[in-house]
Scaffold this active site. Sequence first.
Site, short mmCIF file in Angstrom:
data_model
loop_
_atom_site.label_atom_id
_atom_site.label_comp_id
_atom_site.label_asym_id
_atom_site.label_seq_id
_atom_site.Cartn_x
_atom_site.Cartn_y
_atom_site.Cartn_z
CE LYS A 79 1.32 48.66 -6.82
NZ LYS A 79 2.40 49.49 -7.38
CG ASP A 126 -0.15 54.24 -2.85
OD1 ASP A 126 -0.21 53.01 -3.15
OD2 ASP A 126 0.21 55.00 -3.62
C1 LIG Z 1 -4.91 48.99 -5.94
C2 LIG Z 1 -4.05 49.62 -7.29
N1 LIG Z 1 -4.30 49.86 -8.31
C3 LIG Z 1 -3.34 50.56 -9.23
C4 LIG Z 1 -2.21 51.08 -8.73
C5 LIG Z 1 -1.35 51.51 -9.78
O1 LIG Z 1 -0.06 51.14 -10.01
P1 LIG Z 1 0.90 51.89 -10.16
O2 LIG Z 1 1.41 52.81 -9.34
O3 LIG Z 1 2.02 51.06 -10.92
O4 LIG Z 1 0.54 52.70 -11.34
C6 LIG Z 1 -1.68 50.77 -7.45
C7 LIG Z 1 -0.46 51.28 -6.89
O5 LIG Z 1 -0.13 51.22 -5.61
C8 LIG Z 1 -2.75 50.30 -6.33
O6 LIG Z 1 -2.34 50.02 -5.15
#
Ligand SMILES: Cc1ncc(COP(=O)(O)O)c(C=O)c1O
Length: 409
Positions: A79, A126
Amino acid sequence: MAREIAKYAIKYLIKTPKAGSIPETFSEDLSKKVLHFHRRLPGYQPTHLIRLRNLAQSWGVAEILIKDESTRFGLGAFKVLGGSYAVARLLCQKLGIDIQTIDFDYLTSDAVRKRVGHITLATATDGNHGRGVAWAAEQLGLQAMIYMPKGTARSRVENIRCHGGTVEVTALNYDDTVRLCSRRARENGWHVIQDTAWEGYEDIPRWIMQGYMTICVEAVSQMREQGVNRPTHVFIQAGVGAFAGAMVGYLARLFQDDTPCFIIMEPNNAACLFSSAIAGDGLPRNVTGDLSTIMAGLACGEPNPFAWNILWDFVRCFICCDDFVSANGIRILANPLKGDESVEAGESGSVGVGLLDLLANNADFGVLKQALKIGPGANVLFFNTEGATDPENYREILWHGKYPSMTYK
Ligand SMILES: Cc1ncc(COP(=O)(O)O)c(C=O)c1O
């Protein structure tokens, strides 16, 4: 039409991608500039592309490739690539300069501090996005105010506090936490760094998505170095869909003559993209409730509308599943076949591998497997988007079989 494999609580929708025009937002040229920016951040290293040759052979596909974001900047998830780029773009906008023309050190200088004044960044998260924003704020000498939904794991709060971010855990779900954060930012004159968009709030989420392109640029070059031309199948997990939108936008553009088959995965209790897809009119739909799932990063009920438009055009399959699929992915990646590397994957990182296990090895998934043409010619690309960001839960899954497999015989 949506289909269900009821025995395993899995729903999916196969559609024919429209292959619409691909937004300039994800051009190769811009992706190189984004990578150039990330390379100048302290501690930059490309993450590994892990090739699980024995697993691929055992599951009857040509390649299983995992872009392992668990080690990105030592922050446990991908992120930060989006948050850091967006914050830097915001500062450059305030300074009236082009991001290409400056060094990261310049952004941390007293001269810049004097010109931009006191800045507080605010976001709802989150866990992983807030950690990235707090890290970027720490690097740049800014303040970070981070809002988190109810039920957030303590470790995820601590991971933000240790970068100087102020954290408030709300009594709300993710989407209501986003609204609370935006309201508080308005009242206090803070800058919202959010990965989802709404009317009038589009630049920063777009910059965040562009920041994610570094993952693809690295992955494609690493793939080619290993003699793999292109991915034929790309499994992408989604919350609001910003990450998936960026991956699909970039890869569909790069491989426009032979577009990979994109498969979007969500938890059953937070399947807003799946719900949008089954509505069938190309418009995004929200889902509500407490969005409860161990895949905390995917527990979002409202699609990023910009990302949704890309996904609607280019995705072949939307699929949603229960937590056991993610838990199986964690167990498989942590306990590799002899000769393969082990991978530490968190709950939101592992779901793709858990799903391919079902497709490859379970006759109940035969129709779906055939529709997706998963077989000996498939070069399958996954993104392990996080490591064990909730170590207690990770251990319970591995040691004590929490969220047991529904396919155990
Ligand atoms: C570990 C992880 N994978 C995937 C995602 C998905 O990203 P998005 O919310 O842009 O779909 C998040 C989002 O916080 C994440 O923390």
